[in-house]
Design an enzyme around this catalytic site. Structure first.
Site, short mmCIF file in Angstrom:
data_model
loop_
_atom_site.label_atom_id
_atom_site.label_comp_id
_atom_site.label_asym_id
_atom_site.label_seq_id
_atom_site.Cartn_x
_atom_site.Cartn_y
_atom_site.Cartn_z
N ASN A 186 -0.22 -2.70 9.57
CA ASN A 186 -0.41 -1.29 9.25
C ASN A 186 -1.75 -1.06 8.55
OD1 ASN A 186 1.96 -0.20 10.30
ND2 ASN A 186 3.13 -0.66 8.46
N GLU A 221 10.49 -2.76 8.82
CA GLU A 221 10.26 -3.76 9.86
C GLU A 221 11.42 -4.75 9.96
OE1 GLU A 221 8.15 -5.31 6.10
OE2 GLU A 221 8.70 -3.41 7.02
#
Length: 302
Positions: A186, A221
């Site tokens: 990210n 995640e």
């Protein structure tokens, strides 16, 4: 269980002779929709002929829930309408709260109960009804990004599977999977890239397991997989194959190729004497933490 008078049974099956005939551009189909139980939200379209309801892998209407027999009930669909009959199941079949002892005509709105918790509603739907239902179920049970089952469904299904396993002395295994260093993806590639990785990994995992297994997004995640009737040793071997699959999967995003690895914790009943969902999840979480602590990109068992 609700009294028979509580149910709406106004329309008989023979009241709709145009069943499955073209009505403009839309077809009307007979459907069973699961309204309570582990498979809540699932819709089954009834074709002409016989269809078995049960937990057998060969059942046309497969319901994996506590108290459901392998071949529990039969739906018969012909030109005269639709009928349901019990197949000498262990716990019986109920229509609108009353246990049936022979072939029973199905009417619009009838509720069929099989097992202890599964209730299905019989109704006729056209294409628009089905589309609305699919959208409604998706928003309630699916993660909007990955289209995997969401945490709520995962916990409900795991509770049902664990109770079934404990009652029948069969195995059930939980895999907790966490993408390694996901924050780095990210931070360096952007959140859209991270989303692309999650979507790609989710699709790969769903293709790699059986239809009856549950793949869910637990949060962020972290993903979870319920493996029904798979003991610990085969489950650990499968987890290792999934780990390699994730390692080999490439996500392409804006001309970049992104690779990721994962850590997996495995816990199962009866190898872990879990009485509750919380105990089984805690065991899988501890195994996952150990896998990450020992260097990531590995499988650890409870």
């Amino acid at each position: 269980m609700a009294a028979e008078s509580d149910w709406d049974t106004d329309t008989t099956a023979t009241d709709l002779p145009s069943l499955a005939e073209g009505t403009g551009t839309s077809k009307i189909r007979a459907c069973l929709t699961v309204i309570t139980g582990a498979a809540a939200g699932q819709m089954f379209k009834l074709q002409k002929g016989d269809a078995v309801i049960g937990r057998s892998p060969t059942a046309a209407i497969r319901v994996v829930d506590d108290g459901v027999s392998r071949n529990h009930a039969r739906i018969r669909h012909d030109s005269n309408g639709l009928f349901v009959d019990d197949m000498d199941s262990r716990n019986g079949t109920f229509v609108n709260g009353a246990r049936i002892s022979g072939e029973t005509t199905l009417r619009e709105g009838d509720k069929i109960q099989v097992g202890r918790t599964t209730v299905m509603r019989f109704a006729y739907h056209d294409d628009l009804d089905e589309s609305f239902h699919e959208n409604l179920v998706s928003s309630a049970l699916r993660d909007p990004l990955t289209k995997l089952f969401n945490k709520r469904y995962l916990l409900d299904r795991l509770d049902s599977e664990l109770k079934f396993a404990r009652r029948h002395n069969t195995p059930v295994t939980l895999l907790m999977l966490d993408l390694d260093h996901f924050k780095k993806i990210n931070d360096t590639q952007g959140h859209l890239a991270g989303d692309a990785v999650l979507i790609n990994m989710a699709a790969a995992l769903v293709k790699a397991v059986r239809n009856e297994d549950v793949v869910a997004r637990f949060g962020g995640e972290e993903l979870a997989i319920i493996l029904r009737a798979i003991p610990m040793e085969p489950a650990v071997s499968l987890a290792e194959r999934l780990r390699k699959l994730v390692e080999q999967t490439i996500t392409r995003h804006q001309h970049h190729e992104i690779r990721a690895t994962c850590s997996i914790g495995v816990a199962g009943y009866p190898s872990t004497n879990a009485e509750t969902v919380e105990q089984l999840m805690e065991a899988a979480d501890r195994a996952l933490y150990r896998a990450k602590h020992e260097g990531r990109n590995r499988v650890s068992r409870a």
